[in-house]
Design a protein around this motif. Structure first.
Motif, mmCIF file in Angstrom:
data_model
loop_
_atom_site.group_PDB
_atom_site.id
_atom_site.type_symbol
_atom_site.label_atom_id
_atom_site.label_comp_id
_atom_site.label_asym_id
_atom_site.label_seq_id
_atom_site.Cartn_x
_atom_site.Cartn_y
_atom_site.Cartn_z
ATOM 1 N N GLN A 139 -5.535 0.247 -2.037
ATOM 2 C CA GLN A 139 -4.749 1.477 -2.177
ATOM 3 C C GLN A 139 -5.437 2.666 -1.522
ATOM 4 O O GLN A 139 -4.793 3.598 -1.031
ATOM 5 N N SER B 28 -0.505 -1.820 -4.533
ATOM 6 C CA SER B 28 -1.719 -2.582 -4.241
ATOM 7 C C SER B 28 -2.400 -2.988 -5.545
ATOM 8 O O SER B 28 -2.542 -2.174 -6.463
ATOM 9 N N TYR C 110 2.509 2.005 -3.351
ATOM 10 C CA TYR C 110 1.533 2.105 -4.443
ATOM 11 C C TYR C 110 1.573 0.874 -5.350
ATOM 12 O O TYR C 110 1.463 0.990 -6.574
ATOM 13 N N VAL D 99 0.844 -1.198 0.000
ATOM 14 C CA VAL D 99 0.000 0.000 0.000
ATOM 15 C C VAL D 99 0.882 1.251 0.000
ATOM 16 O O VAL D 99 0.642 2.201 -0.764
#
Length: 311
Positions: free
Chosen positions: A250, A244, A242, A239
């Motif tokens: 996210q 996800s 970035y 997460v």
């Protein structure tokens, strides 16, 4: 020893024996198929969040909850059936399917690396199940709607951010992420929040279009430990970077409270383990039936009234 004390010891010994036999069945299955952890956890989630933890997700029928399109692809039913058969042989109509599902999910999670946590018993099984009740949120839901959904069920922001962490062991179908990869919000472009490395990798696994008759591919939600089905905090690192796979995951970064939990759990596996035990216990206690409510199913696929195996 007083009569009451002997009775209490007998009850305790029976409960322990049932718990051990249930764990043994889960362990046998887990040794052959590590994905059973994710399957049982998703099954528990689908049961508890829709109509409370009443095992109504297990009931067969043309219009029962398991037929709802939102929960297509659920698994773990055969293992629950096997456990129920073993338990019924030892203690007929004593342990509900709702309790069995909670216990089996707990044991499978522990085998995958999650903490073991106490599961209070005494749940009863529901006698109704309706696909129209299924209101589970989509994988691309915003944090506002996701949090509102959890709050509507009696859970909070900490439960939301914590229970989503179980996606560290999960998979998703490409159909749920193609919009992020190719046409985010109908822009004709990918989701700008998705890292370039993850975008390139996911596009290889999920082509823009699939051939007619081709089965929709699946991808692991975390590359590092997904295929091993291990309970880790890798999800939260993804997460933060970035990476996800699901937009809903996210989105945790865009709320102050959930973003702080992401930072905390990414930095401390132990803190994640502790809170996960609390949050899943809360989820496993939603709208339970007790006392004379519901019944104890003899077969988890049928209410006792509709059970074709009861004479």
């Amino acid at each position: 020893m007083m009569k009451g004390e002997r009775l209490n010891l007998m009850v305790i010994s029976v409960v322990v024996a049932i718990g051990l036999s249930l764990y043994y069945q889960v362990k046998l299955w887990w040794d052959e198929d590590k994905s059973i952890t994710a399957k049982l956890l998703k099954l528990l989630y689908a049961d508890c969040m829709v109509n409370g933890c009443d095992a109504s997700i297990l009931l067969d029928g043309p219009h029962t909850e398991k037929r709802a399109p939102q929960i297509f692809g659920l698994g773990g039913f055969v293992l629950i059936d096997k456990i129920k058969t073993v338990v019924e042989d030892r203690c007929p109509r004593a342990v509900s399917c709702a309790d069995i599902l909670n216990l089996a999910a707990r044991d499978a999670l522990h085998l995958a690396g999650a903490p073991s946590y106490p599961v209070l018993l005494g749940r009863r099984d529901g006698v109704e199940s309706n696909a129209a009740w299924v209101d589970l949120p989509s994988p691309y839901i915003s944090w506002e709607k996701g949090l509102a959904y959890f709050r509507s069920k009696g859970l909070d922001a900490q439960d939301y951010a914590t229970l989503l962490g179980s996606h560290t062991m999960g998979k998703t179908h490409c159909a749920y992420i193609r919009d992020r990869l190719y046409n985010f919000n109908k822009t004709g472009k990918p989701d700008p929040t998705l890292s370039k490395s993850s975008l390139d990798k996911l596009r290889q696994q999920c082509p823009k279009t699939s051939n007619r008759g081709q089965k929709d591919p699946t991808v692991f939600l975390t590359d590092k430990n997904g295929a091993k089905y291990r309970f880790t905090n890798t999800y939260y690192s993804n997460v933060l970077s970035y990476d996800s796979v699901l937009r809903a995951d996210q989105e945790l970064l865009y709320n102050y409270n959930t973003s702080q939990l992401v930072l905390e759990y990414a930095g401390s596996m132990e803190q994640f383990r502790k809170q996960f035990a609390l949050s899943i216990t809360r989820m496993g206690s939603l709208q339970v039936l007790t006392g004379k409510q519901g019944e104890i199913h003899q077969n988890c696929r049928f209410t006792n009234k509709n059970n074709p195996y009861i004479n």
